[in-house]
Design a protein around this motif. Structure first.
Motif, PDB file in Angstrom:
ATOM      1  N   ILE A  25      26.670  24.385  27.019  1.00 14.35           N
ATOM      2  CA  ILE A  25      26.322  25.308  25.665  1.00 14.35           C
ATOM      3  C   ILE A  25      26.801  24.443  24.520  1.00 14.35           C
ATOM      4  O   ILE A  25      26.304  24.002  23.497  1.00 14.35           O
ATOM      5  N   VAL A  26      28.231  24.031  24.659  1.00  9.88           N
ATOM      6  CA  VAL A  26      28.831  23.016  23.355  1.00  9.88           C
ATOM      7  C   VAL A  26      28.048  22.044  23.277  1.00  9.88           C
ATOM      8  O   VAL A  26      27.843  21.495  22.231  1.00  9.88           O
ATOM      9  N   ARG A  27      27.769  21.358  24.571  1.00 10.08           N
ATOM     10  CA  ARG A  27      26.949  19.992  24.516  1.00 10.08           C
ATOM     11  C   ARG A  27      25.623  20.258  23.672  1.00 10.08           C
ATOM     12  O   ARG A  27      25.178  19.527  22.950  1.00 10.08           O
ATOM     13  N   ALA A  28      24.897  21.451  24.175  1.00 11.88           N
ATOM     14  CA  ALA A  28      23.536  21.423  23.380  1.00 11.88           C
ATOM     15  C   ALA A  28      23.842  21.636  21.776  1.00 11.88           C
ATOM     16  O   ALA A  28      22.858  21.251  21.249  1.00 11.88           O
ATOM     17  N   LEU A  29      24.950  22.613  21.424  1.00  9.76           N
ATOM     18  CA  LEU A  29      25.088  22.829  20.021  1.00  9.76           C
ATOM     19  C   LEU A  29      25.655  21.450  19.426  1.00  9.76           C
ATOM     20  O   LEU A  29      24.896  21.131  18.225  1.00  9.76           O
ATOM     21  N   ALA A  30      26.280  20.667  20.060  1.00  9.09           N
ATOM     22  CA  ALA A  30      26.557  19.315  19.528  1.00  9.09           C
ATOM     23  C   ALA A  30      25.597  18.390  19.427  1.00  9.09           C
ATOM     24  O   ALA A  30      25.591  17.675  18.452  1.00  9.09           O
ATOM     25  N   PHE A  31      24.639  18.553  20.143  1.00  4.89           N
ATOM     26  CA  PHE A  31      23.255  17.672  20.075  1.00  4.89           C
ATOM     27  C   PHE A  31      22.102  18.151  19.251  1.00  4.89           C
ATOM     28  O   PHE A  31      20.991  17.704  19.092  1.00  4.89           O
ATOM     29  N   GLY A  32      22.525  19.074  18.376  1.00  4.32           N
ATOM     30  CA  GLY A  32      21.749  19.790  17.213  1.00  4.32           C
ATOM     31  C   GLY A  32      21.045  21.018  17.827  1.00  4.32           C
ATOM     32  O   GLY A  32      20.406  21.586  16.884  1.00  4.32           O
ATOM     33  N   THR A  37      16.637  30.111  21.525  1.00  2.00           N
ATOM     34  CA  THR A  37      15.497  29.385  22.196  1.00  2.00           C
ATOM     35  C   THR A  37      15.856  28.022  22.858  1.00  2.00           C
ATOM     36  O   THR A  37      15.558  27.534  23.923  1.00  2.00           O
ATOM     37  N   GLU A  38      16.316  27.372  21.572  1.00  2.00           N
ATOM     38  CA  GLU A  38      16.654  25.885  21.825  1.00  2.00           C
ATOM     39  C   GLU A  38      17.898  25.600  22.836  1.00  2.00           C
ATOM     40  O   GLU A  38      17.920  24.753  23.649  1.00  2.00           O
ATOM     41  N   ILE A  39      18.772  26.459  22.541  1.00  2.00           N
ATOM     42  CA  ILE A  39      20.063  26.356  23.570  1.00  2.00           C
ATOM     43  C   ILE A  39      19.677  26.669  24.897  1.00  2.00           C
ATOM     44  O   ILE A  39      19.917  26.201  25.990  1.00  2.00           O
ATOM     45  N   LEU A  40      18.628  27.853  24.967  1.00  2.00           N
ATOM     46  CA  LEU A  40      18.001  28.076  26.537  1.00  2.00           C
ATOM     47  C   LEU A  40      17.403  27.011  27.010  1.00  2.00           C
ATOM     48  O   LEU A  40      17.615  26.552  28.184  1.00  2.00           O
ATOM     49  N   GLY A  82      35.386  24.495  18.523  1.00  2.00           N
ATOM     50  CA  GLY A  82      34.223  23.988  19.441  1.00  2.00           C
ATOM     51  C   GLY A  82      34.021  22.544  19.164  1.00  2.00           C
ATOM     52  O   GLY A  82      34.043  21.749  19.947  1.00  2.00           O
ATOM     53  N   LEU A  83      33.814  21.892  17.799  1.00  2.00           N
ATOM     54  CA  LEU A  83      34.114  20.623  17.736  1.00  2.00           C
ATOM     55  C   LEU A  83      35.009  19.699  18.202  1.00  2.00           C
ATOM     56  O   LEU A  83      34.808  18.426  18.954  1.00  2.00           O
ATOM     57  N   ASP A  84      36.353  20.240  18.142  1.00  2.00           N
ATOM     58  CA  ASP A  84      37.366  19.663  19.033  1.00  2.00           C
ATOM     59  C   ASP A  84      37.192  19.664  20.587  1.00  2.00           C
ATOM     60  O   ASP A  84      37.447  18.639  20.980  1.00  2.00           O
ATOM     61  N   LEU A  85      36.417  20.434  21.025  1.00  2.00           N
ATOM     62  CA  LEU A  85      36.287  20.432  22.391  1.00  2.00           C
ATOM     63  C   LEU A  85      35.133  19.418  22.641  1.00  2.00           C
ATOM     64  O   LEU A  85      35.320  18.966  23.754  1.00  2.00           O
TER      65      LEU A  85
END
Length: 145
Positions: A25-32, A37-40, A82-85
């Motif tokens: 999930i963190v990866r998906a958010l980091a990639f935009g 639905t986009e995360i899913l 989250g960004l630091d993760l």
């Protein structure tokens, strides 16, 4: 026989991401991705699991609802925590680059400041040298014995 170590900051960090989906999930958010639905689509987790993990990540301060100009929620975004993760994920990416099968495509990042391909490196804050396996020890007093 060694006793189980007491809870420490490493245990806290591992607990924050101790399931199958949180880092995805963190990866998906980091990639935009930002909308549910986009995360899913990016993560591939079952809907109920994704909703549960997003709640957990929000409660732990890693993710927050993204606000719109009108004040309503419009998806999710990473907090500073989250960004630091994301830095941890970059080190995991390097491990994946090294140990994945040859036919698995690599994600490539360019460092915006210098324009070169970015490769994560763990370095000692005191001396600046890269840290290799076997170069760290845990002082006995920090084991909680």
């Amino acid at each position: 026989m060694k006793s189980k170590p007491e809870r420490d900051t490493l245990a806290v960090a591992l607990d924050a991401i101790n399931d199958r989906w949180s880092l995805h999930i963190v990866r998906a958010l980091a990639f935009g991705a930002s909308r549910y639905t986009e995360i899913l689509r990016s993560v591939g987790a079952p809907r109920d699991v994704l909703a549960s993990r997003l709640r957990k990540l929000t409660e732990s301060g890693i993710v927050q609802p993204r606000s719109t100009e009108t004040g309503g929620a419009s998806g999710y975004e990473l907090t500073q925590k989250g960004l630091d993760l994301g830095k941890v994920i970059l080190v995991l990416k390097r491990w994946g680059d090294t140990y994945s099968d040859a036919d698995v495509p690599q994600a490539v990042f360019t460092h915006d400041l210098c324009g070169e391909i970015f490769v994560a490196e763990v370095c000692c804050q005191a001396c600046g040298r890269p840290v290799r396996s076997g170069e760290l020890s845990v002082p006995e007093q920090s084991l909680g014995c």
